[in-house]
Enzyme design. Structure first.
Site: not given
Length: 337
Positions: A105, A163, A303-305
């Site tokens: 990210i 997240e 994930g992580e955006g």
């Protein structure tokens, strides 16, 4: 943004106050778009994106000078039940990695000029095991929700939600199943890579949680089966709406975190786009329930955006075309007919 909430009832009151899209901005967009030097509709979803941004920013032309990403991190009691391929301490380790600039990210936010911040939520205190009781008390849920609301600066043009939380595809599956029905296996995927007996165990955990908590109101489902980072993401989305900030959602966990809002108020997610569809099988199913279509399908499941950050590039392209293109009159190009 500063808000005072002390109960789930206060959250429901905020949902009732959320503004609708700005019709004057939409009208101004609609007056300009047909005059641009291209056939009507020829830029497809890029046209939709520029209209969406203008409608929810409440201005025309739309602007994308200050996109911001917020990654919310939490730990889950159900991680101790063997639902993830990684231990719970990885959540804290990855938060440190984010803060040192070493994660995916970080690179994606640099690539698309998105300001990134990480919100870690009581990582030393995991949520409770939802197969035995509620994951969060009402006070814990409200505190996490408020943390999410407070994370959204007022001058944000676009908010990217992400997240981090080992085991959090398990609460995502449980929340989705409890809200929309079906079998636990319909909503439960491999997450960090579990398979065989571990995947079967994960499905059992989801089923047990859903059996215990199904039938409660939507926000209570999120409290009972979610976790702190899921509650915080829902809070950030509500604060963004109240502040006229459009939102780019990421994958399965992020979408599951905000799904309860749409069941509390039908248009609660109209200011949200989904950046990408995760390979988690529940994500496509969940988007269908919410009437959402992802912008990208890249086979991602990090994930992580991360997928939402990539989608910011599409929004930048949409704004550049709508704002920067010449009209037929300006360019001296003949319009149709």
């Amino acid at each position: 943004m500063n808000f005072t909430i002390s109960s789930v009832a206060d959250i429901r009151a905020l949902l009732a106050e959320m503004p609708s899209r700005d019709l004057d901005a939409v009208a101004a967009w609609g007056a300009r778009e047909p005059q641009l030097t291209k056939p009507a509709g020829s830029l497809g979803r890029l046209e939709d994106l520029s209209q969406w941004l203008s409608a929810w920013q409440g201005r025309h032309p739309p602007r994308l000078a200050t996109p911001r990403a917020r990654v919310f991190a939490g730990n889950h009691g159900v991680a101790a039940l063997g639902v993830s391929a990684f231990p719970a301490e990885v959540t804290l380790q990855m938060v440190a990695n984010f803060r040192h600039g070493g994660a995916a990210i970080n690179q994606l936010c640099k690539a698309f000029d998105v300001q990134l911040d990480v919100v870690a939520l009581d990582l030393e205190r995991p949520s409770a095991d939802f197969t035995q009781g509620a994951a969060l008390s009402e006070d814990e849920f409200v505190a996490a929700f408020a943390s999410g609301m407070e994370s959204v600066p007022a001058d944000t043009d676009l908010l990217v939600i992400g997240e981090m939380g080992i085991g959090n595809t398990t609460p995502a599956a449980a929340v989705s199943c409890a809200l929309f029905g079906g079998e636990a296996a319909d909503w439960t995927g491999r997450g960090t890579g579990v398979e065989g007996g571990a995947l079967a165990r994960k499905i059992e955990v989801v089923a047990a949680g859903v059996k215990l908590h199904r039938g409660n109101p939507p926000l209570d489902i999120l409290r009972r089966l979610g976790g702190r980072e899921l509650a915080a993401m829902a809070g950030a989305v509500v604060a963004a709406r109240l502040g006229r900030v459009p939102v780019m959602l990421d994958g399965y966990v992020t979408t599951a975190a905000v799904a309860a809002l749409a069941l509390e108020r039908a248009d609660a997610l109209d200011h949200c786009m989904v950046g990408h569809v995760s390979v988690e099988p529940g994500h496509l199913r969940l988007m269908g329930k919410l009437g959402k279509t992802a912008l990208l399908d890249l086979g991602m499941r990090l994930g992580e955006g991360s997928g939402a950050a990539v989608a910011v590039g599409l929004v930048k392209a949409a704004v550049a075309c709508h704002v920067g293109m010449a009209t037929f009159a300006e360019a001296g190009v003949s319009d149709k007919g």
